[in-house]
Design a protein around this motif. Structure first.
Motif, PDB file in Angstrom:
ATOM      1  N   UNK A 169      55.786 -27.547  34.200  1.00  0.00           N
ATOM      2  CA  UNK A 169      55.353 -27.511  32.755  1.00  0.00           C
ATOM      3  C   UNK A 169      56.450 -26.177  31.920  1.00  0.00           C
ATOM      4  N   UNK A 170      56.572 -26.194  31.680  1.00  0.00           N
ATOM      5  CA  UNK A 170      57.069 -24.516  30.633  1.00  0.00           C
ATOM      6  C   UNK A 170      56.458 -24.233  29.437  1.00  0.00           C
ATOM      7  N   UNK A 171      55.404 -25.440  29.133  1.00  0.00           N
ATOM      8  CA  UNK A 171      55.213 -25.103  27.598  1.00  0.00           C
ATOM      9  C   UNK A 171      53.415 -25.489  28.021  1.00  0.00           C
ATOM     10  N   UNK A 172      52.334 -24.654  27.372  1.00  0.00           N
ATOM     11  CA  UNK A 172      51.522 -25.876  26.936  1.00  0.00           C
ATOM     12  C   UNK A 172      50.211 -25.505  26.147  1.00  0.00           C
ATOM     13  N   UNK A 173      49.341 -26.274  25.205  1.00  0.00           N
ATOM     14  CA  UNK A 173      48.533 -25.769  25.321  1.00  0.00           C
ATOM     15  C   UNK A 173      46.830 -26.745  24.907  1.00  0.00           C
ATOM     16  N   UNK A 174      46.491 -26.930  24.507  1.00  0.00           N
ATOM     17  CA  UNK A 174      45.168 -27.049  25.709  1.00  0.00           C
ATOM     18  C   UNK A 174      43.956 -27.595  23.398  1.00  0.00           C
ATOM     19  N   UNK A 175      43.879 -26.587  22.471  1.00  0.00           N
ATOM     20  CA  UNK A 175      43.549 -26.375  21.635  1.00  0.00           C
ATOM     21  C   UNK A 175      41.649 -26.291  21.887  1.00  0.00           C
ATOM     22  N   UNK A 176      41.355 -25.650  22.826  1.00  0.00           N
ATOM     23  CA  UNK A 176      40.212 -25.318  23.450  1.00  0.00           C
ATOM     24  C   UNK A 176      39.469 -24.954  22.310  1.00  0.00           C
ATOM     25  N   UNK A 177      40.217 -23.125  21.632  1.00  0.00           N
ATOM     26  CA  UNK A 177      39.464 -22.011  20.701  1.00  0.00           C
ATOM     27  C   UNK A 177      40.751 -22.082  19.981  1.00  0.00           C
ATOM     28  N   UNK A 178      39.726 -21.663  19.149  1.00  0.00           N
ATOM     29  CA  UNK A 178      40.418 -20.519  17.626  1.00  0.00           C
ATOM     30  C   UNK A 178      41.240 -19.645  18.691  1.00  0.00           C
ATOM     31  N   UNK A 179      41.033 -19.535  18.817  1.00  0.00           N
ATOM     32  CA  UNK A 179      42.811 -18.377  19.124  1.00  0.00           C
ATOM     33  C   UNK A 179      43.268 -18.906  20.543  1.00  0.00           C
ATOM     34  N   UNK A 180      43.164 -20.472  20.997  1.00  0.00           N
ATOM     35  CA  UNK A 180      44.746 -21.138  21.156  1.00  0.00           C
ATOM     36  C   UNK A 180      45.965 -21.043  19.907  1.00  0.00           C
ATOM     37  N   UNK A 181      45.409 -20.953  18.899  1.00  0.00           N
ATOM     38  CA  UNK A 181      46.203 -21.569  18.034  1.00  0.00           C
ATOM     39  C   UNK A 181      46.261 -19.886  16.915  1.00  0.00           C
TER      40      UNK A 181
END
Length: 304
Positions: free
Chosen positions: A21-33
Motif C-alpha cells: 500500500x502506498x496511499x489509502x483513505x477510508x473516509x471514516x471522518x470529516x478529517x479524512x477529506x
C-alpha cells in the motif's frame, strides 16, 4: 468494521496481496477529506461530502453506519436537493505521490449503491499528472480532461461494479483499476457528479465510496528491500492465528510485527512469533508489516 464484498478473492490475491500500500483513505471522518478540494458549480449546496452511507431500507432512504465519500441527490434521507438536473460538482484529491512506486499499480475502490434499482453503479476517474509547469490542477483542468474523455468515447479509468453489486445495500463491492501508467508520477484524482453516459455505462450520482487505496508491486525506498514481499502469510484469510513465514533476510529474534487497520491506525505491535493471536480482531482487511529496522515488508490479510 465495515462489511466489504470482494469481487474476486482470486483476483484480489493476485492483484493486491502481492502489492504494497502506498496511499489509502477510508473516509471514516470529516478529517479524512482534509486536503481535498470541492467544487459546487451550480451553487445549490449539494455536492460531494463525507458522511454515513445512504441506502434504501425497503421503506425509505436511511443512513447506514459506514463512513463514506458520497454524492447524492439526497442531502438527508428525508429531503431532496434542488437543482438535481444541473448538478455539476467535482471533488479533487490532494497530491498522491507515486514517485517511489513502480511495477503494477492498482487503484482499489469499494463502492456501494443506494437503491436496489441501481443495476449499474460506476464512477469515472479523471487523473491529472503534476508537472513542473503546472504542479497543482485547477477545476478547468479536470473539466478539460472530462471533455477529452467524452470525445474519445469515455474515461479511461473507472470504478465499476455493474455485475457484482451485493443485494445487501449496506455492503460494498470492490473495483480494481490498473493505473500503472502513472508510475513515478505525482497525481491528483478528480471525481465528477455528472450523469452523462460514457462508454455505455452511466455514472450514478447516488453512490457511496467506502474506501480508496493504491497499491504498487515495486517501491524504490530504502526501507523496502524488494518490491514483492518475500515473507508470506501461510493461511489467508486468517481465523484466529496469523502465521507468517519470514523472508530469509529477516532474523526472527530481531523482527517486530505491526498490524494496521485500513484507516492506517496501528492496532498491534509485537515481537515476531510463528503464531500471532488475532482472534479478537473484528472481521475485515488489515495490513501487516514485518521489520528488523533494515528490511521492512508489508502484506495484506483478511480476518474472517
Amino acid at each position: 468494521m465495515k462489511k466489504i464484498i470482494l469481487l474476486s478473492v482470486i483476483l484480489l490475491s493476485k492483484a493486491v496481496f502481492a502489492q504494497i500500500p502506498v496511499w489509502m483513505n477510508t473516509f471514516e471522518t470529516p478529517s479524512d477529506l482534509q486536503g481535498w478540494t470541492f467544487y459546487d458549480t451550480n451553487g445549490n449546496g449539494n455536492g460531494w461530502m463525507q458522511g454515513q452511507n445512504i441506502y434504501h431500507n425497503g421503506t425509505s432512504l436511511a443512513y447506514g453506519t459506514a463512513g463514506v465519500l458520497r454524492h447524492s441527490i439526497n442531502l438527508v434521507p428525508t429531503g431532496n436537493a434542488t437543482g438535481f438536473a444541473t448538478e455539476n460538482d467535482w471533488i479533487v484529491s490532494p497530491e498522491i505521490d507515486l514517485t517511489s512506486a513502480g511495477g503494477n499499480i492498482t487503484l482499489a475502490g469499494y463502492i456501494g449503491r443506494q437503491r436496489s434499482t441501481h443495476a449499474s453503479v460506476s464512477r469515472d476517474l479523471y487523473i491529472f499528472v503534476s508537472t513542473s509547469q503546472k504542479p497543482v490542477p485547477g477545476l478547468a483542468d479536470f473539466q478539460q480532461l472530462a471533455t477529452d474523455a467524452q470525445s474519445a468515447g469515455g474515461a479511461t479509468y473507472r470504478f465499476s461494479a455493474s455485475n457484482n453489486l451485493p443485494s445487501d445495500l449496506t455492503q460494498f463491492a470492490e473495483s480494481l483499476v490498473n493505473i500503472s501508467a502513472f508510475a513515478g508520477k505525482k497525481i491528483y484524482i478528480g471525481l465528477w457528479s455528472n450523469r452523462i453516459s460514457s462508454g455505455g455505462a452511466p455514472n450514478s450520482q447516488n453512490i457511496n465510496i467506502d474506501e480508496m487505496a493504491i497499491y504498487a508491486s515495486v517501491l524504490s525506498t530504502k526501507e523496502v528491500k524488494t518490491g514483492k514481499a518475500l515473507s508470506k502469510i501461510i493461511e489467508n484469510p486468517v481465523s484466529s492465528s496469523l502465521q507468517i513465514k519470514l523472508d530469509a533476510a529477516l532474523k526472527e529474534n530481531n523482527t517486530t510485527v505491526s498490524v494496521y487497520n485500513m484507516g492506517g491506525q496501528q492496532i498491534l505491535k509485537t515481537k515476531y512469533t510463528k503464531n500471532i493471536n488475532v482472534s479478537e480482531f473484528p472481521a475485515g482487511t488489515y495490513i501487516v508489516e514485518v521489520s528488523d529496522r533494515i528490511v521492512s515488508e508489508r502484506m495484506k490479510f483478511i480476518k474472517k
